[in-house]
Design a protein around this motif. Structure first.
Motif, mmCIF file in Angstrom:
data_model
loop_
_atom_site.group_PDB
_atom_site.id
_atom_site.type_symbol
_atom_site.label_atom_id
_atom_site.label_comp_id
_atom_site.label_asym_id
_atom_site.label_seq_id
_atom_site.Cartn_x
_atom_site.Cartn_y
_atom_site.Cartn_z
ATOM 1 N N VAL A 128 55.187 82.495 37.964
ATOM 2 C CA VAL A 128 54.828 81.404 38.871
ATOM 3 C C VAL A 128 55.778 81.418 40.056
ATOM 4 N N PRO A 129 55.317 80.931 41.215
ATOM 5 C CA PRO A 129 56.209 80.898 42.366
ATOM 6 C C PRO A 129 57.354 79.909 42.149
ATOM 7 N N VAL A 130 58.501 80.236 42.713
ATOM 8 C CA VAL A 130 59.647 79.334 42.653
ATOM 9 C C VAL A 130 59.438 78.235 43.685
ATOM 10 N N ASN A 131 59.682 77.006 43.281
ATOM 11 C CA ASN A 131 59.548 75.883 44.209
ATOM 12 C C ASN A 131 60.773 75.860 45.120
ATOM 13 N N GLN A 132 60.580 76.222 46.374
ATOM 14 C CA GLN A 132 61.694 76.286 47.321
ATOM 15 C C GLN A 132 62.156 74.902 47.781
ATOM 16 N N ASN A 133 61.313 73.885 47.628
ATOM 17 C CA ASN A 133 61.642 72.533 48.070
ATOM 18 C C ASN A 133 61.439 71.548 46.919
ATOM 19 N N PRO A 134 62.281 71.637 45.890
ATOM 20 C CA PRO A 134 62.086 70.732 44.751
ATOM 21 C C PRO A 134 62.310 69.277 45.162
ATOM 22 N N VAL A 135 61.624 68.383 44.487
ATOM 23 C CA VAL A 135 61.783 66.956 44.743
ATOM 24 C C VAL A 135 63.164 66.542 44.265
ATOM 25 N N LYS A 136 63.894 65.860 45.121
ATOM 26 C CA LYS A 136 65.228 65.412 44.740
ATOM 27 C C LYS A 136 65.109 64.256 43.749
ATOM 28 N N ARG A 137 65.896 64.359 42.690
ATOM 29 C CA ARG A 137 65.927 63.299 41.698
ATOM 30 C C ARG A 137 66.861 62.201 42.172
ATOM 31 N N ILE A 138 66.475 60.984 41.925
ATOM 32 C CA ILE A 138 67.292 59.843 42.318
ATOM 33 C C ILE A 138 67.823 59.179 41.059
ATOM 34 N N PRO A 139 69.137 59.298 40.801
ATOM 35 C CA PRO A 139 69.699 58.679 39.610
ATOM 36 C C PRO A 139 69.428 57.170 39.607
ATOM 37 N N GLY A 140 69.020 56.676 38.449
ATOM 38 C CA GLY A 140 68.775 55.245 38.311
ATOM 39 C C GLY A 140 67.394 54.810 38.753
ATOM 40 N N SER A 141 66.525 55.739 39.134
ATOM 41 C CA SER A 141 65.206 55.354 39.643
ATOM 42 C C SER A 141 64.322 54.726 38.573
ATOM 43 N N ALA A 142 64.634 54.902 37.301
ATOM 44 C CA ALA A 142 63.848 54.303 36.223
ATOM 45 C C ALA A 142 64.504 53.032 35.676
ATOM 46 N N LYS A 143 65.533 52.572 36.342
ATOM 47 C CA LYS A 143 66.243 51.382 35.869
ATOM 48 C C LYS A 143 65.271 50.206 35.738
ATOM 49 N N GLY A 144 65.323 49.564 34.585
ATOM 50 C CA GLY A 144 64.452 48.431 34.321
ATOM 51 C C GLY A 144 63.104 48.826 33.731
ATOM 52 N N LEU A 145 62.794 50.109 33.705
ATOM 53 C CA LEU A 145 61.516 50.562 33.169
ATOM 54 C C LEU A 145 61.616 51.002 31.712
ATOM 55 N N ILE A 146 62.839 51.222 31.248
ATOM 56 C CA ILE A 146 63.056 51.713 29.897
ATOM 57 C C ILE A 146 63.924 50.720 29.148
ATOM 58 N N THR A 147 63.524 50.413 27.929
ATOM 59 C CA THR A 147 64.355 49.536 27.096
ATOM 60 C C THR A 147 64.665 50.251 25.787
ATOM 61 N N ILE A 148 65.841 49.996 25.270
ATOM 62 C CA ILE A 148 66.261 50.568 23.998
ATOM 63 C C ILE A 148 66.538 49.414 23.055
ATOM 64 N N SER A 149 65.896 49.461 21.920
ATOM 65 C CA SER A 149 66.055 48.418 20.926
ATOM 66 C C SER A 149 67.507 48.363 20.455
ATOM 67 N N PRO A 150 68.036 47.173 20.222
ATOM 68 C CA PRO A 150 69.436 47.070 19.772
ATOM 69 C C PRO A 150 69.702 47.806 18.462
ATOM 70 N N ASP A 151 68.660 47.992 17.635
ATOM 71 C CA ASP A 151 68.866 48.665 16.347
ATOM 72 C C ASP A 151 68.351 50.111 16.369
ATOM 73 N N PHE A 152 68.321 50.737 17.551
ATOM 74 C CA PHE A 152 67.752 52.086 17.660
ATOM 75 C C PHE A 152 68.451 53.104 16.769
ATOM 76 N N ASP A 153 69.713 52.873 16.426
ATOM 77 C CA ASP A 153 70.438 53.827 15.599
ATOM 78 C C ASP A 153 70.618 53.347 14.160
ATOM 79 N N ALA A 154 69.851 52.348 13.776
ATOM 80 C CA ALA A 154 69.920 51.842 12.402
ATOM 81 C C ALA A 154 69.326 52.882 11.455
ATOM 82 N N PRO A 155 69.776 52.906 10.202
ATOM 83 C CA PRO A 155 69.207 53.850 9.226
ATOM 84 C C PRO A 155 67.704 53.624 9.072
ATOM 85 N N LEU A 156 66.990 54.706 8.798
ATOM 86 C CA LEU A 156 65.552 54.607 8.589
ATOM 87 C C LEU A 156 65.262 53.930 7.263
ATOM 88 N N PRO A 157 64.129 53.221 7.162
ATOM 89 C CA PRO A 157 63.741 52.659 5.870
ATOM 90 C C PRO A 157 63.538 53.789 4.850
#
Length: 78
Positions: A40-69
């Motif tokens: 495939v051709p190499v993209n010479q003009n990749p879209v610049k990523r903007i850090p923090g652009s998804a802020k407020g769109l993603i939530t992580i549950s407080p118990d995300f690292d709790a043991p599985l049932p």
């Protein structure tokens, strides 16, 4: 449009394939009818990523690292 080329043809015409890819074409290389690589051709003009652009769109549950049932954990064990 993607073009399929078998590996033997690709070996013989590699320079030409690279020229075609540089003009925007995609080439799938196959072996025994199975796709094994894609040029495939190499993209010479990749879209610049903007850090923090998804802020407020993603939530992580407080118990995300709790043991599985136990019932779910058991399904991972054989």
């Amino acid at each position: 449009m993607t073009v399929n080329i078998n590996i033997q043809e690709a070996k013989v015409a590699f320079s030409e394939l690279l020229n075609r890819v540089s003009r925007g074409e995609e080439i799938t290389i196959t072996q025994d009818g199975v796709a094994i690589a894609r040029l495939v051709p190499v993209n010479q003009n990749p879209v610049k990523r903007i850090p923090g652009s998804a802020k407020g769109l993603i939530t992580i549950s407080p118990d995300f690292d709790a043991p599985l049932p136990d019932d779910i954990l058991a399904s991972f064990e054989g």
